[in-house]
Enzyme design. Structure first.
Site, PDB file in Angstrom:
ATOM      1  N   HIS A  50     -10.190  -6.058  -2.652  1.00  0.00           N
ATOM      2  CA  HIS A  50     -11.244  -5.982  -1.629  1.00  0.00           C
ATOM      3  C   HIS A  50     -12.431  -5.310  -2.308  1.00  0.00           C
ATOM      4  CE1 HIS A  50      -8.731  -7.457   1.554  1.00  0.00           C
ATOM      5  NE2 HIS A  50      -7.805  -6.559   1.272  1.00  0.00           N
TER       6      HIS A  50
ATOM      7  N   GLU B  17      -5.787 -10.538  -2.174  1.00  0.00           N
ATOM      8  CA  GLU B  17      -6.605 -10.444  -0.948  1.00  0.00           C
ATOM      9  C   GLU B  17      -8.089 -10.406  -1.290  1.00  0.00           C
ATOM     10  OE1 GLU B  17      -5.262  -7.280   1.643  1.00  0.00           O
ATOM     11  OE2 GLU B  17      -3.159  -7.651   1.190  1.00  0.00           O
TER      12      GLU B  17
ATOM     13  N   ASN C 100       2.235  -4.427  -3.502  1.00  0.00           N
ATOM     14  CA  ASN C 100       0.845  -4.855  -3.326  1.00  0.00           C
ATOM     15  C   ASN C 100       0.006  -3.651  -2.896  1.00  0.00           C
ATOM     16  OD1 ASN C 100      -1.008  -7.143  -3.011  1.00  0.00           O
ATOM     17  ND2 ASN C 100      -0.909  -6.772  -0.793  1.00  0.00           N
TER      18      ASN C 100
ATOM     19  N   ASP D  80     -11.839 -10.424  -1.506  1.00  0.00           N
ATOM     20  CA  ASP D  80     -13.113 -10.659  -0.828  1.00  0.00           C
ATOM     21  C   ASP D  80     -14.145  -9.739  -1.464  1.00  0.00           C
ATOM     22  OD1 ASP D  80     -12.407  -8.234   0.500  1.00  0.00           O
ATOM     23  OD2 ASP D  80     -11.814  -9.290   2.320  1.00  0.00           O
TER      24      ASP D  80
ATOM     25  N   GLU E  40       0.808  -1.229   0.000  1.00  0.00           N
ATOM     26  CA  GLU E  40       0.000   0.000   0.000  1.00  0.00           C
ATOM     27  C   GLU E  40       0.839   1.276   0.000  1.00  0.00           C
ATOM     28  OE1 GLU E  40      -2.814  -0.535   3.204  1.00  0.00           O
ATOM     29  OE2 GLU E  40      -3.495  -2.444   2.397  1.00  0.00           O
TER      30      GLU E  40
END
Ligand code: G3I
Length: 446
Positions: free
Chosen positions: A232, A260, A196, A262, A155
């Site tokens: 996300h 990641e 990432n 979701d 990030e």
């Protein structure tokens, strides 16, 4: 590259294996086997302390890569300067090795979950650089040969694509990114090194910033192997440019990975929302499959009981492929069907368009057109939607339509289940309304 070559052989084998040949049986096969046959890994974030019983069994059976959700973060491994605590991280790496899984190391340099001695310290640039590279060297060295992919820098960007003014960005500027990667490469030359970030999944200002950053790093000879896209996502909002975005990074000469994934929804979960989520999970899986350099896909927790979403987004949840009792949700079938041998990669296979044809006091005639937007024939379809204002279906044609409360499910009849690529079928119904007749709030096809 190795994975894609093994995959070709495995695909041939799978095509000859009756148990994997059809979508129905593919849904029962372990996800890790399906993924391996398509040349990608299928990973999950895990919580080390939960790796016993059914949670451990599912993590081991279904996934061939694990990412520690928290145990490898700086605040976990070096809470006090110079005092390392590896228990949580070791447990996950040991588990992975015992079950033939890869490990994504997460994460070395991040502005969050830092120990306070780093976050609140007063740093000269030289002192911070030394502390950071020492940390990278120590952690990567400890797991040398045992961690396959590292999220070296996590990030680094703001929403507009500029460098985040974290303690690292503010003190060291962009150079900290290059230094972190160089230290990681020196400590384990075989590990794949990733940058990432989140909200970089589709093409936009932030991913443009990431693209420019990666290009600059490569031009400087920085040892960066891959770019991670956290994904996300929100129900119904898989970016339409995801595949194109992954591809433009791959074209720079780096690997890409969904790291990641979701897909959260406003609770409660309904059948219609879960069906939409299934299509969304399938779409992300296909986007990865469509890009040769997409190394794999990791979900951020495989069960809703181990998801960060309810804590961070009150009222939202149900974001993962298994429910809180470890029962597979439609989302899991979405991944499995996208991974099934022979399913073409690329954009999701079907869309549904809902229209009201005519309306009168208390009643209306509706029509739904199912369009195959994939590249292979549809061999059966199901459309789900949710009515917001109490509308009720009375009678339908060209589909079997069932309604439970606000949720409607329409499935093909024997004569119209097969839809060629690019083709469409239409079904209709009469229904009742009172007060108002707004369109469905959720509409999905799968
Ligand atoms: O361990 C303590 C526990 O002792 C305490 O009782 C409890 C009370 O709140 O907190 C526990 O720590 C929590 C920790 O997760 C472990 O469960 C922290 O409060 C909580 O903030 C932390 O959240 C993690 C979050 O990162 C922090 O930003 C999530 O589990 C983790 O899934 C999440 O993961 C991040 C990725 O690393 C980077 N990308 C975004 C992603 C989601 O935020």
């Amino acid at each position: 590259m190795f994975r894609r070559l093994t995959a070709t052989a495995a695909l041939l084998a799978a095509a000859l294996t009756p148990t994997l040949a059809g979508t129905a049986s593919a849904a029962d096969a372990p996800l890790r086997e399906l993924a391996d046959a398509r040349g990608i890994y299928l990973g999950t974030a895990v919580t080390g302390g939960k790796l016993t019983g059914a949670y451990a069994d599912t993590a081991a059976a279904q996934f061939d890569s694990v990412t520690p959700g928290n145990e490898m973060k700086w605040g976990s491994v070096e809470p006090v300067r110079g005092q390392y605590s590896w228990t949580g991280a070791d447990r996950i790496v040991d588990f992975a090795e015992a079950h033939g899984q890869e490990v994504r190391g997460h994460t070395l340099v991040w502005h969050s979950q830092l120990p306070s001695w780093v976050e609140n310290g007063t740093w000269t640039p030289d002192a911070l650089r030394t502390v950071m590279t020492d940390h990278v060297t120590t952690e990567v060295s400890r797991y040398k040969g045992r961690v396959d992919h590292w999220d070296v820098v996590n990030e680094p960007l703001n929403e507009d694509g500029t460098l985040r003014r974290s303690v690292f960005g503010a003190t060291l500027g962009e150079s900290y990114v290059a230094d972190a990667f160089r230290a990681a490469r020196a400590a384990d030359p075989a590990a794949k090194l990733y940058v990432n970030d989140y909200s970089t999944d589709g093409i936009g200002a932030k991913s443009d910033g990431m693209y420019a950053l990666v290009k600059r790093l490569l031009a400087q000879g920085v040892p960066i192997d891959g770019v991670g896209f956290q994904a996300h996502l929100i129900l119904g909002q898989v970016p339409s440019t995801m595949e194109a975005n992954l591809r433009r990074f791959a074209d720079l000469g780096v690997d890409v990975a969904i790291t990641e994934l979701d897909i959260r929804m406003t609770l409660p979960a309904t059948e219609a929302k879960l069906a939409r989520q299934k299509a969304d999970y399938a779409a992300v899986t296909r986007a990865c499959l469509a890009v040769t350099r997409c190394a794999g896909l990791t979900v951020w927790g495989f069960t809703d009981s181990d998801s960060w979403i309810p804590d961070f987004f009150p009222g939202e949840g149900a974001a993962t492929p298994y429910d809180e009792n470890l029962s597979p949700k439609p989302a899991r079938a979405g991944i499995a069907e996208a991974l099934a041998p022979g399913t073409p990669p690329g954009p999701a296979g079907c869309t549904a368009a809902y229209t009201v044809q005519s309306q009168w006091g208390g009643g209306f005639t509706g029509q739904v057109t199912v369009r195959n937007t994939g590249t292979a024939p549809l061999t059966g379809w199901r459309v789900v939607w949710e009515y917001p204002a109490g509308q009720r279906i009375a009678q339908a044609w060209n589909a079997t339509v069932a309604q439970t409360g606000t949720a409607v499910t329409a499935t093909n009849l024997p004569y119209n289940g097969t839809v060629p690529a690019g083709g469409s079928v239409t079904f209709g119904f009469n229904a009742s309304w009172a007060g108002s007749n707004p369109p469905p709030t959720v509409l999905g096809c799968g």
